[in-house]
Structure formats: structure tokens, C-alpha cells
Design an enzyme around this catalytic site. Structure first.
Site, PDB file in Angstrom:
ATOM      1  N   TYR A  16      66.278  -8.025  32.518  1.00 22.97           N
ATOM      2  CA  TYR A  16      66.139  -6.647  33.006  1.00 22.97           C
ATOM      3  C   TYR A  16      66.910  -6.376  34.296  1.00 22.97           C
ATOM      4  CZ  TYR A  16      63.226  -5.296  29.174  1.00 22.97           C
ATOM      5  OH  TYR A  16      62.809  -4.995  27.905  1.00 22.97           O
ATOM      6  N   THR A  21      67.631   9.295  20.005  1.00 30.00           N
ATOM      7  CA  THR A  21      68.606   9.717  18.990  1.00 30.00           C
ATOM      8  C   THR A  21      68.045  10.853  18.138  1.00 30.00           C
ATOM      9  OG1 THR A  21      67.814   7.857  17.655  1.00 30.00           O
ATOM     10  CG2 THR A  21      69.927   7.575  18.781  1.00 30.00           C
ATOM     11  N   HIS A  72      61.948  13.190  14.167  1.00 25.31           N
ATOM     12  CA  HIS A  72      62.752  12.300  13.335  1.00 25.31           C
ATOM     13  C   HIS A  72      61.765  11.647  12.374  1.00 25.31           C
ATOM     14  CE1 HIS A  72      65.043   9.022  11.734  1.00 25.31           C
ATOM     15  NE2 HIS A  72      64.258   8.140  12.317  1.00 25.31           N
TER      16      HIS A  72
HETATM   17  N1  LIG Z   1      65.556   6.497  15.266  1.00 22.79           N
HETATM   18  C1  LIG Z   1      66.117   6.200  14.101  1.00 22.79           C
HETATM   19  O1  LIG Z   1      66.816   7.045  13.506  1.00 22.79           O
HETATM   20  C2  LIG Z   1      65.894   4.817  13.530  1.00 22.79           C
HETATM   21  C3  LIG Z   1      66.558   4.389  12.364  1.00 22.79           C
HETATM   22  C4  LIG Z   1      66.328   3.086  11.923  1.00 22.79           C
HETATM   23  C5  LIG Z   1      65.431   2.252  12.600  1.00 22.79           C
HETATM   24  N2  LIG Z   1      64.809   2.730  13.708  1.00 22.79           N
HETATM   25  C6  LIG Z   1      63.855   1.925  14.463  1.00 22.79           C
HETATM   26  O2  LIG Z   1      64.561   0.970  15.242  1.00 22.79           O
HETATM   27  C7  LIG Z   1      63.673  -0.112  15.552  1.00 22.79           C
HETATM   28  C8  LIG Z   1      64.343  -1.437  15.208  1.00 22.79           C
HETATM   29  O3  LIG Z   1      64.508  -1.502  13.803  1.00 22.79           O
HETATM   30  P1  LIG Z   1      65.155  -2.834  13.171  1.00 22.79           P
HETATM   31  O4  LIG Z   1      65.339  -2.556  11.718  1.00 22.79           O
HETATM   32  O5  LIG Z   1      66.289  -3.268  13.995  1.00 22.79           O
HETATM   33  O6  LIG Z   1      63.952  -3.861  13.365  1.00 22.79           O
HETATM   34  P2  LIG Z   1      64.096  -5.454  13.428  1.00 22.79           P
HETATM   35  O7  LIG Z   1      62.722  -5.983  13.172  1.00 22.79           O
HETATM   36  O8  LIG Z   1      65.217  -5.902  12.571  1.00 22.79           O
HETATM   37  O9  LIG Z   1      64.510  -5.741  14.943  1.00 22.79           O
HETATM   38  C9  LIG Z   1      63.689  -5.419  16.019  1.00 22.79           C
HETATM   39  C10 LIG Z   1      64.097  -6.325  17.165  1.00 22.79           C
HETATM   40  O10 LIG Z   1      63.365  -5.916  18.326  1.00 22.79           O
HETATM   41  C11 LIG Z   1      62.966  -7.095  19.016  1.00 22.79           C
HETATM   42  N3  LIG Z   1      61.831  -6.761  19.874  1.00 22.79           N
HETATM   43  C12 LIG Z   1      60.555  -6.482  19.524  1.00 22.79           C
HETATM   44  N4  LIG Z   1      59.821  -6.186  20.603  1.00 22.79           N
HETATM   45  C13 LIG Z   1      60.646  -6.278  21.672  1.00 22.79           C
HETATM   46  C14 LIG Z   1      60.481  -6.065  23.061  1.00 22.79           C
HETATM   47  N5  LIG Z   1      59.299  -5.710  23.575  1.00 22.79           N
HETATM   48  N6  LIG Z   1      61.555  -6.244  23.865  1.00 22.79           N
HETATM   49  C15 LIG Z   1      62.768  -6.605  23.367  1.00 22.79           C
HETATM   50  N7  LIG Z   1      62.973  -6.821  22.053  1.00 22.79           N
HETATM   51  C16 LIG Z   1      61.933  -6.650  21.217  1.00 22.79           C
HETATM   52  C17 LIG Z   1      62.635  -8.088  17.917  1.00 22.79           C
HETATM   53  O11 LIG Z   1      62.614  -9.419  18.389  1.00 22.79           O
HETATM   54  C18 LIG Z   1      63.757  -7.805  16.930  1.00 22.79           C
HETATM   55  O12 LIG Z   1      64.900  -8.609  17.193  1.00 22.79           O
HETATM   56  C19 LIG Z   1      62.391   0.167  14.741  1.00 22.79           C
HETATM   57  O13 LIG Z   1      61.446   0.804  15.570  1.00 22.79           O
HETATM   58  C20 LIG Z   1      62.875   1.101  13.668  1.00 22.79           C
HETATM   59  O14 LIG Z   1      61.849   1.878  13.111  1.00 22.79           O
HETATM   60  C21 LIG Z   1      65.020   3.971  14.183  1.00 22.79           C
END
Ligand SMILES: NC(=O)c1ccc[n+]([C@@H]2O[C@H](COP(=O)([O-])OP(=O)(O)OC[C@H]3O[C@@H](n4cnc5c(N)ncnc54)[C@H](O)[C@@H]3O)[C@@H](O)[C@H]2O)c1
Length: 318
Positions: A67, A152, A184
Site C-alpha cells: 500500500y 466503472t 451495474h
Molecule cells: N464492474 C464490472 O463491470 C465487473 C465485471 C466483471 C467482474 N467484476 C468484479 O471484479 C471482481 C474481481 O473479479 P475476478 O473475476 O477477477 O475475480 P477473481 O476471483 O478471479 O480474482 C479476485 C482477486 O482478488 C484478490 N483479492 C481478494 N480480496 C482481496 C483484498 N482484500 N485485497 C487484495 N486482493 C484481494 C484475490 O486474491 C483474487 O486474486 C469481482 O468483484 C467481480 O464481480 C466487475
């Protein structure tokens, strides 16, 4: 050129795509990665670092960080936290992102203290779902400048709207100007009253198309469903949102004053309560320069109110 720095927090399916696009963007001289899973931040950074040996790639100082890297960051993109999962027994499943509320609330309360300890200057862009509730929680529990923290939002839903409409019309999605507002997620609102193709409005498009176009409700269902078509096929979504995040990063880093639908904390627009949701906003080096709430018709306004209430009910579960 000034040293420009990005911190990527969460390097899963989404974060690793954000990192890849950021490496190719030419926007950042340095990128630091942070993830709670052992080895992930280091492995992703190392993989990308080795790729800079390929002729034709930009050199970027990409490294695992912590951080304290936020102290001199220009932007911080947060894609940390679990994703919704498809139901293996239902190929048409539509799991609600709101189901992630409790888990993602913990992520916000883990990530934000690390950020505010080191900066209140960087632009913080959230991707984590349920996106609007996550942004609202970050605003209400942490004292970060409102214009510098946003999500986003419906940038991705809006890309899907353009894609759905363009498919109906047989044209390039980029030729469609239009956006989704609100959450979203399941309650995102298609704003067809302002949608157009080079100034030709929705009602005129119907005449041009020759056959009736889908109703607003049908368009809403198609846009919402487009996400689940990807999720149910490959298990997650990542390309569209990562591209959206980088387009927002471009607007910030190049001070473009670009207008995109993103999730911000509102200030009484449409008479809505204290809530964070998406509407078009001007984005530049300072973050959200201003919001541009369009005039909505009755159907859109009613759906937007419902969407705001749904976001607030999700926040209560965090
Ligand atoms: N806003 C959008 O349009 C949109 C689209 C797709 C996914 N997402 C969201 O994005 C997020 C990630 O999705 P993903 O498919 O990459 O999931 P994922 O499980 O593949 O990856 C999540 C990552 O976050 C890490 N993580 C968890 N808690 C953490 C913390 N406190 N500090 C740092 N790292 C941490 C995990 O170790 C992992 O590597 C989810 O919340 C998902 O719903 C949002």
C-alpha cells in the site's frame, strides 16, 4: 514526460486483464500490483515484466508492491474480491452481483484503509461488485475526495447496449451513441430516449430498420442477459470491463474531459436519496469534473428510482 504510476489491487481474471491492457496503454511508466493471494501479485508482475523483453513492447517498471506504493500513484484500480459464479446445473443462470455484498464489504474495509493511509490524491477506480454498493460504501465510510473515487459502473453495460442495438441494426457498435444508467447489474436502465446513430434517434431508427425494434424492457433484458451469456459460457467476464477501466484511465491520465457513464456518489440529482450510481460524467485529470444528468422519460425515471433503491438495499447488507 512526468513519471506516471498505476497501482492494481486484485489480480484475478479481471485484474490481470486490466494489468495487460495497462501495460500496452502507454499511459504508465510504473505499475505496482497488490493481491492477498500469496504469489499472485508477484507472479503477474513478473510475467508482465518478462514480456517487456519482446521487441515492440513498451518498457514499464512493473513490480509487486504494497500500500505504500499508493503514496505517489496517479491511479489505483481495484478489482479485488470474488466474482459471481455460474450455476453448473442451469446454463441460463443469472446470479445477482448483490449476493457478493457481504464479502465485498470486507474487501472495501480491507483495501480503503491501506489507500487512505498513503494518499488522497490518486484517482481510485473500483471494479469490484456489487459495484455501486461498493463505491457507496467506500464513500460513506472513508474520507476520500468525492470526485476522485468512482467506479466503472455502467460503462460496460453501455458497451453491451451498443453491441445489442448494433446487432439489431447490422452496424458497428461504435456507431451507436447511447448508455445505460443506474446500477451495474440487474436493474441497469437503457436510456433509449437519448440513444442515436449519428443523430438518428431510436424512433427514427425503427422506421429505417423496417420492422419493430425491441421494447425498452426487451433491450434491458438483452443487455443484462449479455453478461450472463459470457459468465455461463466461460465462468467469468473480464475483457469488456478491463477495456472500460483503461478507457477511463486514458480520460484521466490524458486529461481528456471524456464523457462516460460511470458510478459516482450523487448530489441530489433526480431527487434521489444519497446513493452512488451511474450517469454520464465528464472525466479528466481531476477525476469526475461534473455529472451530466440527462432529461429522462417517465419509464426511465421510474426504473432509475427502482435501481437506486435496489443499490441502497444492497449497501445495507454490507
Ligand atoms: N464492474 C464490472 O463491470 C465487473 C465485471 C466483471 C467482474 N467484476 C468484479 O471484479 C471482481 C474481481 O473479479 P475476478 O473475476 O477477477 O475475480 P477473481 O476471483 O478471479 O480474482 C479476485 C482477486 O482478488 C484478490 N483479492 C481478494 N480480496 C482481496 C483484498 N482484500 N485485497 C487484495 N486482493 C484481494 C484475490 O486474491 C483474487 O486474486 C469481482 O468483484 C467481480 O464481480 C466487475
Amino acid at each position: 514526460m512526468e513519471h506516471s504510476k498505476l497501482v492494481c489491487i486484485g489480480l484475478g481474471h479481471v485484474g490481470s486483464y486490466v494489468l495487460t491492457y495497462a501495460m500496452e496503454s502507454g499511459l504508465f511508466a510504473e505499475i505496482a500490483t497488490i493481491d492477498t493471494a500469496p504469489g499472485v501479485a508477484h507472479g503477474e508482475a513478473l510475467d508482465q515484466s518478462q514480456s517487456t523483453g519482446v521487441p515492440g513492447t513498451d518498457y514499464v517498471n512493473v513490480h509487486a508492491g504494497d500500500y505504500s506504493d499508493c503514496a505517489d500513484a496517479d491511479m489505483i484500480i481495484v478489482a479485488a474480491g470474488a466474482s459471481i459464479l455460474p450455476d453448473p446445473d442451469d446454463p441460463d443462470s443469472r446470479p445477482d452481483r448483490a449476493g457478493l455484498a457481504k464479502l465485498s464489504g470486507e474487501v472495501v474495509r480491507d483495501v480503503m484503509p491501506g489507500i487512505v493511509k498513503h494518499t488522497r490524491d490518486a484517482i481510485v477506480l473500483f471494479i469490484t461488485n456489487p459495484l455501486d454498493a461498493v463505491v457507496h460504501l467506500a464513500h460513506t465510510e472513508f474520507d476520500y475526495p468525492a470526485e476522485k473515487l468512482f467506479g466503472t459502473g455502467t460503462m460496460l453495460d453501455s458497451a453491451r447496449l451498443r453491441w445489442v442495438v448494433a446487432k439489431q441494426l447490422g452496424i458497428d457498435p461504435k456507431s451507436v451513441t447511447g448508455y445505460m444508467m443506474g446500477e451495474h447489474g440487474l436493474t441497469a436502465v437503457p436510456v433509449l430516449s437519448t440513444l442515436n446513430v449519428q443523430g438518428v434517434r431510436w424512433t427514427e431508427l425503427e422506421k429505417w430498420h423496417g420492422t419493430p425494434l425491441p421494447s425498452p424492457q426487451e433491450i434491458q433484458d438483452a443487455v443484462v442477459g449479455a453478461a450472463y451469456d459470457v459468465l455461463n459460457a466461460k465462468g467469468w467476464t473480464n475483457a469488456g470491463v478491463a477495456r472500460s477501466a483503461l478507457e477511463i484511465a486514458r480520460a484521466v491520465m490524458l486529461d481528456q474531459n471524456s464523457v462516460h457513464p460511470v458510478c459516482t456518489r450523487l448530489d441530489g440529482e433526480y431527487g434521489l436519496p444519497d446513493v452512488s450510481l451511474s450517469m454520464p460524467a465528464v472525466i479528466g485529470r481531476g477525476g469526475i469534473i461534473r455529472r451530466m444528468p440527462p432529461q429522462l422519460n417517465n419509464w426511465e425515471l421510474e426504473r432509475l428510482r427502482e435501481s437506486a433503491q435496489y443499490i441502497l438495499s444492497t449497501v445495507e447488507n454490507m
